[in-house]
Design a protein around this motif. Structure first.
Motif, short mmCIF file in Angstrom:
data_model
loop_
_atom_site.label_atom_id
_atom_site.label_comp_id
_atom_site.label_asym_id
_atom_site.label_seq_id
_atom_site.Cartn_x
_atom_site.Cartn_y
_atom_site.Cartn_z
N PHE A 22 0.82 -1.21 0.00
CA PHE A 22 0.00 0.00 0.00
C PHE A 22 0.85 1.26 0.00
O PHE A 22 0.37 2.34 -0.31
CB PHE A 22 -0.96 0.01 1.19
N PRO B 22 -0.61 -4.10 -4.18
CA PRO B 22 -1.07 -5.02 -3.14
C PRO B 22 -1.90 -6.18 -3.70
O PRO B 22 -1.89 -7.27 -3.13
CB PRO B 22 -1.91 -4.15 -2.21
N ASN B 23 -2.60 -5.94 -4.82
CA ASN B 23 -3.43 -7.02 -5.36
C ASN B 23 -2.61 -8.05 -6.14
O ASN B 23 -3.13 -9.07 -6.55
CB ASN B 23 -4.57 -6.46 -6.22
N THR C 157 0.81 -11.59 -0.56
CA THR C 157 0.53 -11.30 0.85
C THR C 157 -0.95 -11.04 1.04
O THR C 157 -1.65 -10.68 0.11
CB THR C 157 1.28 -10.04 1.30
N SER C 158 -1.41 -11.24 2.26
CA SER C 158 -2.77 -10.90 2.62
C SER C 158 -2.70 -10.12 3.91
O SER C 158 -1.92 -10.46 4.79
CB SER C 158 -3.58 -12.18 2.87
N LEU C 159 -3.50 -9.07 3.99
CA LEU C 159 -3.42 -8.20 5.16
C LEU C 159 -4.71 -8.29 5.97
O LEU C 159 -5.80 -8.25 5.42
CB LEU C 159 -3.19 -6.75 4.69
N SER D 16 -11.99 -12.98 -2.57
CA SER D 16 -10.77 -13.00 -3.38
C SER D 16 -10.91 -13.98 -4.55
O SER D 16 -10.28 -13.81 -5.58
CB SER D 16 -9.58 -13.37 -2.51
N VAL E 119 -13.39 -12.29 -7.27
CA VAL E 119 -12.78 -11.32 -8.17
C VAL E 119 -11.79 -11.98 -9.14
O VAL E 119 -11.36 -11.36 -10.10
CB VAL E 119 -12.07 -10.17 -7.41
#
Lengths: 303, 370
Positions: B53, B73-74, B78-80, B100, B103
């Motif tokens: 980000f 970020p997409n 990683t996942s936040l 997720s 999409v």
């Protein structure tokens, strides 16, 4: 009621009750009822009002549909045509307005820094300090045959002959779009403003593209604001008068212009009233229908 | 799949302000790694840089040996998990979890199957059709974890996700998070200002202060061998005795403080090295409250001193005894609730002792003030 008085004190309570009832009863209920009643009466000189000839009748509504007070043989293609044309274009303008205002509202609500957002809001508002009629004339000047836009395009060599923007109704649509832009942007902005920015980042982090984030997160969240903005823009566009009078081509008639003619030029108030009732009721029914289709409740809109 | 994360001299600046300064750390595959520090120390900034980000103004971030510069970020593995979880309130629990996949164009049936699998993983089977607001705080937490795990990230980033929960639930979720991490086996990077959270869950901890790393090490290492006065006082409780070195014997240091000559060990510098001191150096000696004993307790100790009694505070399992030496140097000692302290309240002076092995000498530096 007692609680209301105790809470606000007698002076403020009385003022509030009088002000609100005056607004509601005298400015909304009574004129509308009078108009509604008038639309069912014959057009007779005021001396004969209340006399034997003053009976309830549907002649004005018949005239709207059939072009004649008596026979129902052929439809009043001109007036009904203008009516549906007005509604159709109002819908189109509302949609264009939505597409135009959505990114602006989103930018102000979620992307811009607080200072930029304030600056943008002020620059959106200031042009509206100028009277609607003047703004329409300004557009007319811009779009005129020898106007700024044509001259600029000619000078740049992009066109060889001037374009008649007025006859093509480009000027009218631009004017109508611009006239109620704030009433679209602010409900959208209000709705989007309450969206948690983390939701947008969460969607992005989960792999969502910008477009998908809007369709799955932003639009569902802002639905009530979208409905509110669309309702207002549609109603006001369908009922606009000044902009069409100034900007419409000689061949295009806005339904409000017909109403205006019956009231002012033809001195037929009951028929004007009947036309108004038709416009109002069809618009309201259309809006309610849309709200039902998109599952928006009235309560959400005013929130 | 799990990946290691490497920060190489990462700095993040906003104008002239450095939120993170020259941070270098290598987080191993499958490790539970915590960044611990007070609010505003730059730990969230680092996490946002790792998740994509924000971009570091300097240095490199490598995930699985791949430079992440310019990758959004997409697109990162990683996942936040956000501090406020950021669940989507208008979607059902299952839709949240499978977002997720949605999409990415996964079909409805498969999405539902995956959501149910993940619900089982976080012990929420059968709750998929509920709306988010129908769940309790702890359940939402688990939905957020499930949602973040749905795309099978290689690294899970957690931004103080437990801070909104009450104490009991927080303690329960710590254990649960740790278990989930072991089950899925991916790298967890956890951000917190709560040392209890960091100590109970992590394999390793990085203590941060004002944008810089103060110390990286195992929980034991950070707690028992703090490298700076900040770490000594931020992680756990500590008594700080300001004094001067009177003698040095190998790793052992004699510290003259408040009229006493204490014996303590020199602080660790990492990699087997110790601080070296010489006579008359200004130092701080740290002794933890639980390492100070009343004289009649059965513990070995080679430092004995007397302090004036001030107050006693009941904390449930522990009792904190507050004292001072000459009314200036505050001393705090924690004893088990089982220790009889009835005589203490009546006496003016308390005899205390501690072992030189539990006392750490560090150069003078800023403490963590709370």
């Amino acid at each position: 009621m007692k609680y209301f008085f105790n809470k606000n004190g007698p002076l403020i309570s009385t003022y509030l009750i009088i002000a609100i009832s005056f607004w509601f009863v005298f400015l909304i209920i009574i004129p509308q009822l009078y108009m509604f009643d008038l639309s069912f009466r014959p057009n007779i000189p005021s001396l004969l009002r209340g006399g034997p000839d003053d009976v309830y009748t549907l002649i004005h509504y018949k005239h709207f549909l059939f072009g004649s007070q008596t026979s129902g043989e052929s439809y009043n293609y001109v007036d009904v045509g203008v009516f549906f044309n007005t509604l159709l274009i109002a819908i189109l303008i509302t949609l264009i307005n939505l597409c135009f205002c959505y990114p602006i509202a989103f930018y102000i609500a979620k992307v811009a820094s607080p200072n930029t957002a304030r600056l943008l809001i002020v620059s959106l508002i200031i042009p509206f300090w100028i009277n609607e009629l003047l703004r329409s004339f300004a557009l007319r000047i811009l779009f005129a045959g020898e106007g700024f836009i044509n001259n600029a395009l000619l000078k740049l060599g992009l066109i060889d002959n001037g374009i008649n923007f007025i006859a093509m109704d480009v000027a009218l649509y631009t004017g109508l779009n611009y006239a109620y832009i704030l009433l679209m942007i602010f409900p959208l902005y209000n709705a989007m403003e309450t969206l948690d920015k983390n939701q947008l980042e969460a969607a992005e982090d989960l792999g969502s593209s910008m477009l998908k984030t809007h369709f799955r997160i932003v639009i569902p969240h802002a639905k009530a604001g979208i409905a509110s903005g669309c309702t207002m823009v549609f109603m006001l566009t369908a009922g606009a008068l000044a902009t069409p009078v100034v900007l419409s081509s000689p061949n295009t008639f806005w339904f409000t212009q017909l109403i205006y003619q019956w009231f002012n030029m033809n001195d037929n108030w009951p028929r004007g009233a009947a036309y108004s009732v038709v416009l109002l009721s069809v618009s309201v029914v259309f809006v309610l229908l849309m709200m039902r289709i998109f599952k928006v409740k009235i309560g959400e809109i005013v929130r | 799949m799990s990946a290691d994360v490497e920060l190489q001299n990462v700095s993040v600046s906003f104008g002239n302000f450095y939120a993170a300064k020259n941070v270098s750390v290598k987080i191993e595959k499958g490790e539970f790694f915590s960044f611990l520090g007070p609010s505003g120390c730059g730990k969230t900034t680092l996490l946002r840089a790792i998740s994509g980000f924000s971009e570091p103004s300097d240095g490199q971030i490598l995930i699985g040996n791949q430079d992440m510069a310019g990758i959004g970020p997409n697109k990162r593995p990683t996942s936040l998990i956000f501090q406020n979880l950021a669940l989507f309130p208008l979607m059902s629990v299952a839709d949240n979890i499978a977002f997720s996949l949605e999409v990415r164009g996964t079909g409805k049936v498969q999405r539902r199957k995956r959501a149910d699998e993940l619900l089982e993983l976080v012990a929420l089977s059968g709750q998929g059709d509920k709306k988010v607001h129908e769940l309790s705080g702890g359940q939402r937490q688990r939905v957020a974890i499930a949602r973040a795990l749905a795309i099978e990230p290689e690294v899970l980033l957690l931004d103080e996700p437990l801070s909104a929960l009450d104490l009991k639930l927080r303690q329960k979720m710590r254990t649960e998070l740790r278990e989930i991490q072991k089950r899925v086996g991916i790298t967890f990077i956890y951000i917190t200002h709560d040392q209890g959270e960091a100590l109970t869950m992590s394999d390793r901890i990085a203590v941060m202060n004002q944008g810089e790393l103060e110390q990286i090490g195992s929980c034991h290492n950070v707690y028992e061998s703090p490298r700076t006065p900040f770490v000594a006082t931020f992680v756990g409780e500590n008594n700080a005795f300001y004094g001067t070195v009177s003698a040095v014997d190998g790793d052992m240091v004699n510290v003259l403080a408040d009229g006493h000559n204490f014996l303590a060990k020199a602080g660790d510098l990492g990699e087997g090295k110790k601080y070296t001191f010489k006579k008359d150096d200004k130092v701080i000696m740290f002794v933890r409250p639980e390492s100070i004993f009343l004289k009649d307790q059965n513990n070995q100790a080679d430092n004995i001193f007397t302090a004036g009694f001030k107050a006693i505070e009941f904390e449930g399992n522990l009792k904190n005894i507050y004292m001072s030496i000459d009314g200036k140097q505050n001393v705090r000692c924690s004893v088990s609730n089982a220790v009889d302290t009835t005589d203490l309240s009546n006496s003016k002076n308390v005899e205390l002792k501690f072992s030189s092995r539990d006392a750490v000498v560090l150069p003078v530096g800023p403490l963590a003030v709370d």
